[in-house]
Design a protein around this motif. Structure first.
Motif, short mmCIF file in Angstrom:
data_model
loop_
_atom_site.label_atom_id
_atom_site.label_comp_id
_atom_site.label_asym_id
_atom_site.label_seq_id
_atom_site.Cartn_x
_atom_site.Cartn_y
_atom_site.Cartn_z
N LEU A 85 0.82 -1.21 0.00
CA LEU A 85 0.00 0.00 0.00
C LEU A 85 0.85 1.26 0.00
N SER A 86 2.03 1.19 0.62
CA SER A 86 2.89 2.37 0.72
C SER A 86 3.47 2.79 -0.63
N GLU A 87 3.30 1.97 -1.65
CA GLU A 87 3.70 2.37 -2.99
C GLU A 87 2.81 3.53 -3.47
N TYR A 88 1.62 3.64 -2.90
CA TYR A 88 0.63 4.62 -3.36
C TYR A 88 0.14 5.58 -2.29
N PHE A 89 0.21 5.17 -1.02
CA PHE A 89 -0.39 5.93 0.07
C PHE A 89 0.55 5.96 1.27
N ASP A 90 0.33 6.93 2.15
CA ASP A 90 0.91 6.83 3.48
C ASP A 90 0.13 5.72 4.19
N VAL A 91 0.81 4.96 5.05
CA VAL A 91 0.16 3.85 5.73
C VAL A 91 0.38 3.98 7.23
N VAL A 92 -0.70 3.85 7.99
CA VAL A 92 -0.64 3.82 9.45
C VAL A 92 -1.20 2.47 9.86
N GLY A 93 -0.43 1.73 10.64
CA GLY A 93 -0.76 0.34 10.91
C GLY A 93 -1.64 0.04 12.10
N TYR A 94 -2.53 0.97 12.47
CA TYR A 94 -3.54 0.68 13.48
C TYR A 94 -4.62 1.74 13.42
N THR A 95 -5.71 1.49 14.13
CA THR A 95 -6.81 2.45 14.16
C THR A 95 -7.15 2.88 15.58
N HIS A 96 -7.27 1.92 16.49
CA HIS A 96 -7.70 2.25 17.85
C HIS A 96 -6.93 1.42 18.87
N GLY A 97 -6.97 1.88 20.10
CA GLY A 97 -6.22 1.22 21.16
C GLY A 97 -4.81 1.78 21.23
N SER A 98 -3.95 1.02 21.83
CA SER A 98 -2.57 1.44 22.03
C SER A 98 -1.81 1.57 20.71
N ALA A 99 -0.96 2.56 20.63
CA ALA A 99 -0.12 2.74 19.44
C ALA A 99 0.90 1.62 19.32
N GLU A 100 1.24 0.98 20.43
CA GLU A 100 2.18 -0.15 20.40
C GLU A 100 1.37 -1.43 20.29
N GLY A 101 1.77 -2.27 19.38
CA GLY A 101 1.07 -3.54 19.20
C GLY A 101 1.50 -4.58 20.22
N LYS A 102 0.58 -5.48 20.55
CA LYS A 102 0.89 -6.58 21.47
C LYS A 102 1.62 -7.70 20.75
N GLU A 103 1.17 -8.00 19.53
CA GLU A 103 1.75 -9.10 18.75
C GLU A 103 2.85 -8.62 17.82
N GLN A 104 2.64 -7.49 17.18
CA GLN A 104 3.58 -6.92 16.22
C GLN A 104 3.70 -5.42 16.49
N ALA A 105 4.84 -4.87 16.15
CA ALA A 105 5.01 -3.42 16.26
C ALA A 105 4.13 -2.74 15.21
N THR A 106 3.67 -1.55 15.55
CA THR A 106 2.85 -0.78 14.62
C THR A 106 3.72 -0.22 13.50
N ILE A 107 3.27 -0.39 12.29
CA ILE A 107 3.97 0.11 11.11
C ILE A 107 3.41 1.47 10.74
N THR A 108 4.29 2.41 10.44
CA THR A 108 3.91 3.68 9.86
C THR A 108 4.89 3.94 8.73
N ILE A 109 4.37 4.06 7.50
CA ILE A 109 5.24 4.22 6.33
C ILE A 109 4.73 5.39 5.49
N LYS A 110 5.62 6.26 5.12
CA LYS A 110 5.30 7.34 4.19
C LYS A 110 5.27 6.79 2.78
N LYS A 111 4.40 7.30 1.97
CA LYS A 111 4.28 6.89 0.58
C LYS A 111 5.64 6.92 -0.12
N GLY A 112 5.95 5.82 -0.80
CA GLY A 112 7.18 5.73 -1.58
C GLY A 112 8.44 5.39 -0.80
N CYS A 113 8.30 5.16 0.49
CA CYS A 113 9.50 4.84 1.30
C CYS A 113 9.68 3.35 1.48
#
Length: 113
Positions: A85-113
């Motif tokens: 998705l980051s080929e086309y959009f900025d991506v934020v890897g969660y919606t609600h709850g803690s910013a830190e994931g319990k199972e996986q770390a939250t991904i945040t990627i700027k478009k094209g990175c």
């Protein structure tokens, strides 16, 4: 700013989307970062024809895709989908709850990175 939320297909069998939608409309958790006007233009599951969904999101002017918190916690393709998705959009890897994931770390990627 136009926002898309993609949720885990299997979770949609039992989830109403309340957590994601409340966070969006109340501008909390992952959505408190936005200062300007935001518009939810897509709320869908990440299954099916992802290329078609990307095409439609581009056509509708989506700027940022949020992968739901259930994607972060349970989807084996979470990282691969975020990168795709980051080929086309900025991506934020969660919606609600803690910013830190319990199972996986939250991904945040700027478009094209």
């Amino acid at each position: 700013m136009k926002i898309a939320i993609l949720v885990r297909e299997e979770t949609m069998q039992r989830c109403t989307g309340r957590g994601c939608l409340n966070a969006f409309f109340q501008r909390k958790d992952a959505f408190e970062r936005y200062e300007d006007n935001i518009e939810l233009v897509t709320f869908s599951h990440a299954g099916g024809d992802i290329d078609h969904k990307i095409e439609m999101m581009l056509k509708n002017g989506v700027d940022v895709v949020h992968l739901s918190s259930c994607m972060r916690g349970k989807a084996p393709n979470y990282e691969a989908l975020a990168k795709r998705l980051s080929e086309y959009f900025d991506v934020v890897g969660y919606t609600h709850g803690s910013a830190e994931g319990k199972e996986q770390a939250t991904i945040t990627i700027k478009k094209g990175c």
